[in-house]
Write a protein that holds these residues in place. Structure first.
Motif, short mmCIF file in Angstrom:
data_model
loop_
_atom_site.label_atom_id
_atom_site.label_comp_id
_atom_site.label_asym_id
_atom_site.label_seq_id
_atom_site.Cartn_x
_atom_site.Cartn_y
_atom_site.Cartn_z
N SER A 13 35.40 38.88 60.22
CA SER A 13 35.88 38.79 61.32
C SER A 13 35.80 40.02 62.21
O SER A 13 35.83 41.36 62.21
N ARG A 14 36.33 39.78 63.63
CA ARG A 14 36.31 40.92 64.60
C ARG A 14 36.50 42.29 64.09
O ARG A 14 36.55 43.30 64.24
N ASP A 15 38.18 41.44 63.82
CA ASP A 15 39.12 43.28 63.51
C ASP A 15 38.74 43.05 62.04
O ASP A 15 39.56 43.92 61.26
N LYS A 27 20.77 52.14 74.08
CA LYS A 27 21.70 53.70 72.86
C LYS A 27 23.37 53.24 73.32
O LYS A 27 23.90 52.06 73.70
N LEU A 28 23.98 53.40 72.15
CA LEU A 28 25.23 53.15 72.18
C LEU A 28 25.91 53.97 71.97
O LEU A 28 26.15 55.49 72.19
N HIS A 29 26.54 53.96 73.61
CA HIS A 29 27.63 54.65 74.36
C HIS A 29 29.06 55.54 73.62
O HIS A 29 30.30 54.88 75.01
N LEU A 30 29.10 55.58 72.35
CA LEU A 30 31.20 55.80 72.01
C LEU A 30 30.82 57.16 71.32
O LEU A 30 29.40 57.16 70.33
N PRO A 31 31.61 58.23 70.82
CA PRO A 31 31.88 58.82 69.70
C PRO A 31 31.50 58.64 68.16
O PRO A 31 31.98 57.40 68.08
N LEU A 32 30.84 59.45 67.79
CA LEU A 32 30.86 59.08 66.38
C LEU A 32 31.12 60.21 65.93
O LEU A 32 30.92 60.99 65.40
N VAL A 33 32.73 59.17 64.97
CA VAL A 33 33.61 60.15 64.14
C VAL A 33 32.88 60.54 62.86
O VAL A 33 33.23 60.04 62.19
N MET A 66 33.35 54.61 63.65
CA MET A 66 32.55 54.58 65.27
C MET A 66 33.97 53.29 65.98
O MET A 66 33.73 52.45 65.25
N LEU A 67 35.35 53.88 66.69
CA LEU A 67 35.94 53.18 67.41
C LEU A 67 35.54 52.17 68.98
O LEU A 67 35.10 52.91 68.96
N ASP A 68 35.94 51.55 69.08
CA ASP A 68 36.14 50.72 70.50
C ASP A 68 36.55 51.51 71.62
O ASP A 68 37.57 52.61 70.82
N ARG A 69 36.57 51.20 72.51
CA ARG A 69 37.68 51.64 73.72
C ARG A 69 38.64 52.28 73.11
O ARG A 69 39.58 52.54 74.61
N ASP A 70 39.20 50.77 72.63
CA ASP A 70 40.70 50.46 72.97
C ASP A 70 41.46 51.03 71.29
O ASP A 70 42.42 50.85 71.07
N GLY A 71 40.63 51.63 70.17
CA GLY A 71 40.59 52.40 69.42
C GLY A 71 40.42 52.09 68.45
O GLY A 71 41.17 52.05 66.94
N ASN A 72 39.75 50.14 67.97
CA ASN A 72 39.85 49.56 67.04
C ASN A 72 37.79 49.83 66.39
O ASN A 72 37.55 50.26 66.88
#
Length: 330
Positions: free
Chosen positions: A19-21, A215-221, A307-313
């Motif tokens: 599932s997405r979540d 490219k994937l434009h998000l931070p990798l934590v 890696m989290l999306d812009r909503d923190g998921n």
């Protein structure tokens, strides 16, 4: 959609749609027994898997169960090919500058890449086992893409259409074994043990506008022992995008469905964003103070890559692994 593999059904696991979540999953073995099988028949399997994904998220799929990350193998427990690049030139430039070496001009136009270990990948909760701390145990937080069958000599524009899945990898490195191996002029072997993959791989459309320009434009934590280690922006300072990396790998050979292509360690010009490996952190320390301060990892250390999306998921789920001692065989 999001796809994973359970630790059952043999060495290649058992395919599930997640599932997405990331809370639930449903068996997908009625469509394809394994993710490898699905990728080999992607044109037929993908629409059916996507329909199952929609049904799962809508709450009307049959056979749904709560997802336990400990029960997950790597999405591809083994792959026919894993080629890893070094697309973030700030990392390459700093490492070379720290040892007084110039970056060859070709590095800016021709990707660095090597043939990595693909016979087996660790699951997202599997420990990293190493015989000795003296090997210089390091993580490398990276992004990977997975292809369908890629013809030989594709252009980057053509290669983009063969990228079917995106995920994360902890590309484990044994830093103190690397210099002697590279001095032989024949590449990595003992210094590159098995890597770990994220709990799930996702299709590029699942990433929305974070996936653009290949490219994937998000931070990798990355966290080490619960403490922040780094969150460099994956879409920044990437000299070669994934389509270029796939095309580079396929210049003289076709890539089989299920081929994994890695970005290399994520690194930015802005060192305030932290690091994705200890070698990077130690290099920055060397440039700032004249010598590295931070040691490599020890037995008992815990690595978390996410890696989290812009909503923190969480998008792919977290790779969470403890470093453990591997006893020699009896």
């Amino acid at each position: 959609m999001k796809l994973g593999s359970l630790k059952e059904g043999g060495r290649d696991g058992s395919l599930v749609v997640v599932s997405r979540d990331l809370s639930r999953a449903v068996p997908a073995t009625g469509i394809a027994a394994t993710l490898q099988r699905a990728l080999e028949d992607w044109g037929n399997a993908a629409p059916r898997l996507n329909a199952l994904y929609a049904s799962l998220n809508a709450g009307d799929a049959d056979g749904v169960f709560d997802l336990d990350f400990n029960a997950l193998a790597a999405p591809l427990p083994r792959a026919y090919e894993f080629v890893d690049g070094s697309a973030y030139l700030p990392h390459v430039e700093r490492v070379r500058r720290a040892r007084g070496a110039e970056v060859p001009e070709s590095f800016y136009t021709d990707p660095l890449m090597y043939q990595a270990t693909s016979a087996g990948f660790l699951g997202p909760r599997d420990p990293v086992r190493v015989v000795s701390e003296d090997y210089g145990i390091d993580l490398e937080a990276e992004i990977v893409v997975v292809t369908d069958d890629v013809p030989m000599a594709v252009t980057p524009e053509q290669a983009a259409g063969h990228i079917q899945l995106v995920g994360l990898v902890n590309d484990v490195s044994l830093r103190n074994l690397i210099p002697a191996e590279l001095a032989k002029g024949f590449g990595f072997l003992q210094s590159k043990p098995r890597s770990a993959l994220s709990p799930v791989f996702v299709t590029p459309d699942e990433l929305g506008d974070a996936w653009r320009g290949n490219k994937l434009h998000l931070p990798l934590v990355t966290h080490i022992n619960g403490e922040w280690f780094g969150a460099p922006e994956a879409g920044v300072d990437m000299q070669f995008d994934f389509a270029q990396l796939v095309a580079h790998a396929a210049k003289t050979r076709l890539l089989s469905a299920g081929a994994i292509v890695g970005s290399g360690t994520i690194a930015n010009e802005d060192t305030a964003k932290g690091a994705s490996c200890f070698a990077e952190k130690r290099t920055v320390e060397t440039l700032e103070t004249g010598k590295p301060v931070t040691p490599f990892m020890s037995f008992g250390d815990l690595v978390r890559i996410e890696m989290l999306d812009r909503d923190g998921n969480s998008i792919f789920g977290a790779i969470e692994q403890r470093i453990e001692r591997q006893a020699p065989p009896a």
